[in-house]
Design a protein around this motif. Structure first.
Motif, PDB file in Angstrom:
ATOM      1  N   GLY A 153      56.647  15.898 -51.052  1.00 42.45           N
ATOM      2  CA  GLY A 153      55.512  15.087 -51.476  1.00 42.45           C
ATOM      3  C   GLY A 153      54.288  15.404 -50.640  1.00 42.45           C
ATOM      4  N   GLY A 154      54.044  14.571 -49.628  1.00 44.09           N
ATOM      5  CA  GLY A 154      52.837  14.683 -48.806  1.00 44.09           C
ATOM      6  C   GLY A 154      52.521  16.096 -48.321  1.00 44.09           C
ATOM      7  N   ALA A 155      53.531  16.797 -47.821  1.00 42.37           N
ATOM      8  CA  ALA A 155      53.273  18.120 -47.236  1.00 42.37           C
ATOM      9  C   ALA A 155      52.928  19.172 -48.287  1.00 42.37           C
ATOM     10  CB  ALA A 155      54.481  18.572 -46.402  1.00 42.37           C
ATOM     11  N   SER A 156      53.163  18.863 -49.575  1.00 40.71           N
ATOM     12  CA  SER A 156      52.825  19.870 -50.601  1.00 40.71           C
ATOM     13  C   SER A 156      51.313  19.928 -50.829  1.00 40.71           C
ATOM     14  CB  SER A 156      53.552  19.570 -51.915  1.00 40.71           C
ATOM     15  OG  SER A 156      53.076  18.386 -52.518  1.00 40.71           O
ATOM     16  N   LEU A 157      50.592  18.944 -50.284  1.00 45.28           N
ATOM     17  CA  LEU A 157      49.127  18.939 -50.435  1.00 45.28           C
ATOM     18  C   LEU A 157      48.449  19.668 -49.286  1.00 45.28           C
ATOM     19  CD1 LEU A 157      48.934  15.152 -51.374  1.00 45.28           C
ATOM     20  CD2 LEU A 157      48.401  17.032 -52.942  1.00 45.28           C
ATOM     21  N   LYS A 158      49.272  20.162 -48.347  1.00 43.86           N
ATOM     22  CA  LYS A 158      48.698  20.781 -47.140  1.00 43.86           C
ATOM     23  C   LYS A 158      49.013  22.276 -47.109  1.00 43.86           C
ATOM     24  CE  LYS A 158      49.439  16.524 -44.604  1.00 43.86           C
ATOM     25  NZ  LYS A 158      50.470  15.821 -43.885  1.00 43.86           N
ATOM     26  N   PRO A 159      48.227  23.036 -46.339  1.00 40.55           N
ATOM     27  CA  PRO A 159      48.498  24.479 -46.242  1.00 40.55           C
ATOM     28  C   PRO A 159      49.920  24.766 -45.760  1.00 40.55           C
ATOM     29  CG  PRO A 159      46.356  23.968 -45.299  1.00 40.55           C
ATOM     30  CD  PRO A 159      46.995  22.648 -45.636  1.00 40.55           C
ATOM     31  N   ALA A 160      50.514  23.851 -44.987  1.00 41.23           N
ATOM     32  CA  ALA A 160      51.868  24.072 -44.447  1.00 41.23           C
ATOM     33  C   ALA A 160      52.933  24.114 -45.544  1.00 41.23           C
ATOM     34  CB  ALA A 160      52.206  22.980 -43.443  1.00 41.23           C
ATOM     35  N   PHE A 161      52.562  23.773 -46.766  1.00 45.33           N
ATOM     36  CA  PHE A 161      53.525  23.886 -47.879  1.00 45.33           C
ATOM     37  C   PHE A 161      54.051  25.325 -47.986  1.00 45.33           C
ATOM     38  CE2 PHE A 161      54.243  23.822 -52.708  1.00 45.33           C
ATOM     39  CZ  PHE A 161      55.463  23.167 -52.616  1.00 45.33           C
ATOM     40  N   VAL A 162      53.175  26.276 -47.693  1.00 43.28           N
ATOM     41  CA  VAL A 162      53.588  27.688 -47.739  1.00 43.28           C
ATOM     42  C   VAL A 162      54.727  27.936 -46.741  1.00 43.28           C
ATOM     43  CG1 VAL A 162      52.823  30.059 -47.224  1.00 43.28           C
ATOM     44  CG2 VAL A 162      51.350  28.516 -48.545  1.00 43.28           C
ATOM     45  N   ASP A 163      54.650  27.318 -45.564  1.00 42.48           N
ATOM     46  CA  ASP A 163      55.709  27.503 -44.559  1.00 42.48           C
ATOM     47  C   ASP A 163      57.024  26.897 -45.044  1.00 42.48           C
ATOM     48  OD1 ASP A 163      53.837  28.667 -42.870  1.00 42.48           O
ATOM     49  OD2 ASP A 163      53.213  26.698 -42.125  1.00 42.48           O
ATOM     50  N   ILE A 164      56.938  25.816 -45.805  1.00 37.61           N
ATOM     51  CA  ILE A 164      58.171  25.216 -46.345  1.00 37.61           C
ATOM     52  C   ILE A 164      58.775  26.146 -47.398  1.00 37.61           C
ATOM     53  CG2 ILE A 164      59.125  23.211 -47.558  1.00 37.61           C
ATOM     54  CD1 ILE A 164      56.872  21.516 -46.267  1.00 37.61           C
ATOM     55  N   ILE A 165      57.922  26.679 -48.282  1.00 36.37           N
ATOM     56  CA  ILE A 165      58.431  27.627 -49.296  1.00 36.37           C
ATOM     57  C   ILE A 165      59.085  28.818 -48.599  1.00 36.37           C
ATOM     58  CG2 ILE A 165      57.730  29.238 -51.140  1.00 36.37           C
ATOM     59  CD1 ILE A 165      55.378  27.201 -51.704  1.00 36.37           C
ATOM     60  N   ASN A 166      58.495  29.256 -47.496  1.00 35.51           N
ATOM     61  CA  ASN A 166      58.999  30.451 -46.806  1.00 35.51           C
ATOM     62  C   ASN A 166      59.992  30.131 -45.691  1.00 35.51           C
ATOM     63  OD1 ASN A 166      57.537  32.121 -48.435  1.00 35.51           O
ATOM     64  ND2 ASN A 166      55.771  32.274 -47.049  1.00 35.51           N
ATOM     65  N   CYS A 167      60.612  28.959 -45.731  1.00 30.73           N
ATOM     66  CA  CYS A 167      61.451  28.523 -44.599  1.00 30.73           C
ATOM     67  C   CYS A 167      62.676  29.405 -44.384  1.00 30.73           C
ATOM     68  CB  CYS A 167      61.885  27.070 -44.782  1.00 30.73           C
ATOM     69  SG  CYS A 167      63.021  26.842 -46.140  1.00 30.73           S
ATOM     70  N   LYS A 168      63.041  30.188 -45.363  1.00 28.61           N
ATOM     71  CA  LYS A 168      64.236  31.038 -45.209  1.00 28.61           C
ATOM     72  C   LYS A 168      63.894  32.405 -44.622  1.00 28.61           C
ATOM     73  CE  LYS A 168      67.830  29.203 -47.672  1.00 28.61           C
ATOM     74  NZ  LYS A 168      69.098  28.838 -47.000  1.00 28.61           N
ATOM     75  N   LEU A 169      62.589  32.711 -44.493  1.00 27.27           N
ATOM     76  CA  LEU A 169      62.213  34.062 -44.025  1.00 27.27           C
ATOM     77  C   LEU A 169      62.349  34.200 -42.517  1.00 27.27           C
ATOM     78  CD1 LEU A 169      59.037  34.809 -46.208  1.00 27.27           C
ATOM     79  CD2 LEU A 169      61.378  35.641 -46.539  1.00 27.27           C
TER      80      LEU A 169
END
Ligand code: PEP
Length: 247
Positions: A231-247
């Protein structure tokens, strides 16, 4: 079939044309892990804007639909209109809709059936309140929600399950990796026993509730956590880090 890691972003009733355009442009520019399916759910009024602007690798979801064909249903969101607009996903059964808008397990299941039978995939949410967790009812609550879904749905290939403990949504209070894994494993076990081994093997089970760039890596390592609904974090630039959490 290997379960492709899935990260959904639920913008809820937030944003504006300019802020949502900025979020999408950031995602378009970012190098996103190709092994992750990313789907963002803006408010209904911005679905078309987001579909037009987002790169094609990014899926777009509504946050709700109605369970009837087009017609006299003022204010509802049509599955057919989503398809017509290139929107392939919807969130259903989010706890905010269950608690604030009074959607029952049966209503959510009927919407899920209608969406999936008409070509729109569903991020189907379930989860317990703090009171239910403290009363030791977590697994029973989720089993009841799943049973209502099973009573209506036969094609599970268009469903992603999101386990979202209500006490963790928007509170900053994330479930521990053990708490999340325990519920995810029990959802998978429920699918084995009540649907089939292959549906249990293939269905992605996401965790949602205060996921951030700080806690996502640990959570993503759990056997039965196949992604996140953020939710909240998807509105922030850090959403990219969540998408890439497996890298
Ligand atoms: C959500 O609304 O689905 C959610 C998980 O919110 P948050 O990440 O802000 O807790």
């Amino acid at each position: 079939m290997a379960r492709k890691f899935f990260v959904g972003g639920n913008f809820k009733m937030n944003g504006s044309i300019s802020s949502i355009t900025e979020i999408v442009e950031n995602l378009n520019k970012a190098q996103l892990d190709p092994n992750v399916e990313t789907v963002i759910a803006p408010p209904a009024l911005y679905l078309l804007l987001v579909r037009e602007k987002a790169k094609k690798e990014i899926g777009v979801a509504a946050q709700n639909v109605y369970d009837k064909p087009n017609g006299a249903f003022t204010g509802e969101i049509s599955v057919q209109h989503l398809k017509d607009s290139g929107i392939d996903w919807t969130i259903l059964g989010h706890s905010e809709r269950r608690t604030i808008l009074g959607e029952s397990d049966e209503v959510v299941a009927a919407k899920t059936k209608y969406a999936t039978e008409n070509g729109v995939s569903v991020i189907w949410c379930c989860g317990e309140s703090l009171e239910q967790r403290e009363a030791g009812q977590t697994l029973d609550v989720i089993a009841k929600q799943l049973a209502a879904l099973k009573a209506k749905v036969s094609d599970w290939s268009k469903i992603v399950i999101a386990y979202e403990p209500i006490w963790a949504i928007g509170t900053g209070k994330v479930a521990t990796t053990e708490q999340a894994q325990e519920v995810h494993a029990s959802i998978r076990d429920w699918l084995v026993k009540n649907v089939s081994q292959s549906v249990a093997d293939d269905t992605r089970i996401l965790y949602g509730g205060s996921v951030s760039e700080k806690n996502c890596t640990e959570l993503s390592k759990q056997n039965d956590i196949d992604g996140f609904l953020v939710g909240g974090a998807s509105l922030k630039p850090a959403f990219v880090d969540i998408i890439n959490c497996k890298l």
